[in-house]
Structure formats: C-alpha cells, structure tokens
Design a protein around this motif. Sequence first.
Motif, PDB file in Angstrom:
ATOM      1  N   PHE A 147      42.725  41.274  50.561  1.00  0.00           N
ATOM      2  CA  PHE A 147      42.298  41.629  49.214  1.00  0.00           C
ATOM      3  C   PHE A 147      43.252  40.994  48.211  1.00  0.00           C
ATOM      4  CE2 PHE A 147      41.019  45.101  51.954  1.00  0.00           C
ATOM      5  CZ  PHE A 147      39.682  45.250  51.619  1.00  0.00           C
ATOM      6  N   GLU A 148      42.694  40.480  47.130  1.00  0.00           N
ATOM      7  CA  GLU A 148      43.509  39.954  46.049  1.00  0.00           C
ATOM      8  C   GLU A 148      42.920  40.482  44.753  1.00  0.00           C
ATOM      9  OE1 GLU A 148      44.271  35.637  44.118  1.00  0.00           O
ATOM     10  OE2 GLU A 148      44.641  35.798  46.284  1.00  0.00           O
ATOM     11  N   ASP A 149      43.741  41.182  44.013  1.00  0.00           N
ATOM     12  CA  ASP A 149      43.289  41.739  42.748  1.00  0.00           C
ATOM     13  C   ASP A 149      44.039  41.066  41.621  1.00  0.00           C
ATOM     14  OD1 ASP A 149      41.606  43.681  43.939  1.00  0.00           O
ATOM     15  OD2 ASP A 149      43.357  44.940  44.358  1.00  0.00           O
ATOM     16  N   GLU A 150      43.284  40.656  40.635  1.00  0.00           N
ATOM     17  CA  GLU A 150      43.912  40.118  39.441  1.00  0.00           C
ATOM     18  C   GLU A 150      44.045  41.248  38.432  1.00  0.00           C
ATOM     19  OE1 GLU A 150      42.823  37.023  35.952  1.00  0.00           O
ATOM     20  OE2 GLU A 150      42.420  36.380  37.993  1.00  0.00           O
TER      21      GLU A 150
END
Length: 155
Positions: A147-150
């Motif tokens: 998961f990558e959240d900005e």
Amino acid sequence: MTETQDWAAKYYAEQAARKVAAAAMFERNKAAIIPALAAIGISSVELAYDGMGDSGCVEAPSYYGPEGTPHDDPETPIELDEFKDRTCEVVRKVKPLSDALADLACEALEIHHPGWEINEGAFGTFRVDVAENTMVLCCSVRTAEYFEDEIAGDA
C-alpha cells in the motif's frame, strides 16, 4: 519476424511441449508408484513442502499402513521417468522410493502450481491414497500486499 521474436516463439513452443510431456510423465510415474506402494503394504503417504525466496524443499515422506498406522521407510528402489537435463527427452532412472515420491511431488507442483518456490512462495502437502488410486496436492499460496498512500496538505 525479428530474431528476438523467433527466439521467443521457439522458447514458448518448447515450454508448451515440456508442459504436455510433464503431465504425461506424471501419469506414467503415478501408475508405477501406486502399485509399488500397495505391494509393500503402504496405504497412504504424505509429504510436506515449503518454498519461498527462489528455493523450496519437499520433506521426507511419511508412510502409513492400514488403519493409518505409521510405517517405516521401505527403502524400496523404483524405476521412474524423468527429464534429461533441461530438455523434453525422458530417461528412466532407478531411485529409492522416498526420492521418487519427492520428485513426483515436485512434478505435481510444477504442473499445477509453477513458481511455488518463487517470492512469497507456497506450502502444503502432497498425499497419495493407494486404495483410492489418487494423489492430492494441497497448496497454500502466500501473497504480499503493498500500500502507498499520498498524504497531502498540512499535517
């Protein structure tokens, strides 16, 4: 076609031929192993396997007699087919039953779960039921999530 396309087409054709040959070889080896197990009084066999990070292993077989009683390793030699090197050429080899069963489990994995030893891998059990003339491959495939959240704006 370009040279790269020719090479790729040849490679995929060879892989398809090997997959067909592997399935046929598995059936021949199954037909040799089950009667051999019956002849020495073994009712079932289980082999655990585990693979990840580009390697895998198949544990030594556990043998069971009638009523599920443990049975010692019979150390019986058996003749089976296997591929010669990385080709589709099949050769006959005599090996101990335990090695033959481990090889058969690996064949089943390569046919039904190729890549079981790659990255997160897979684990499970390969079972042989002599009376039912069946082999069952139980496979649990590991997965990973990313998961990558900005996060924008003021904190």
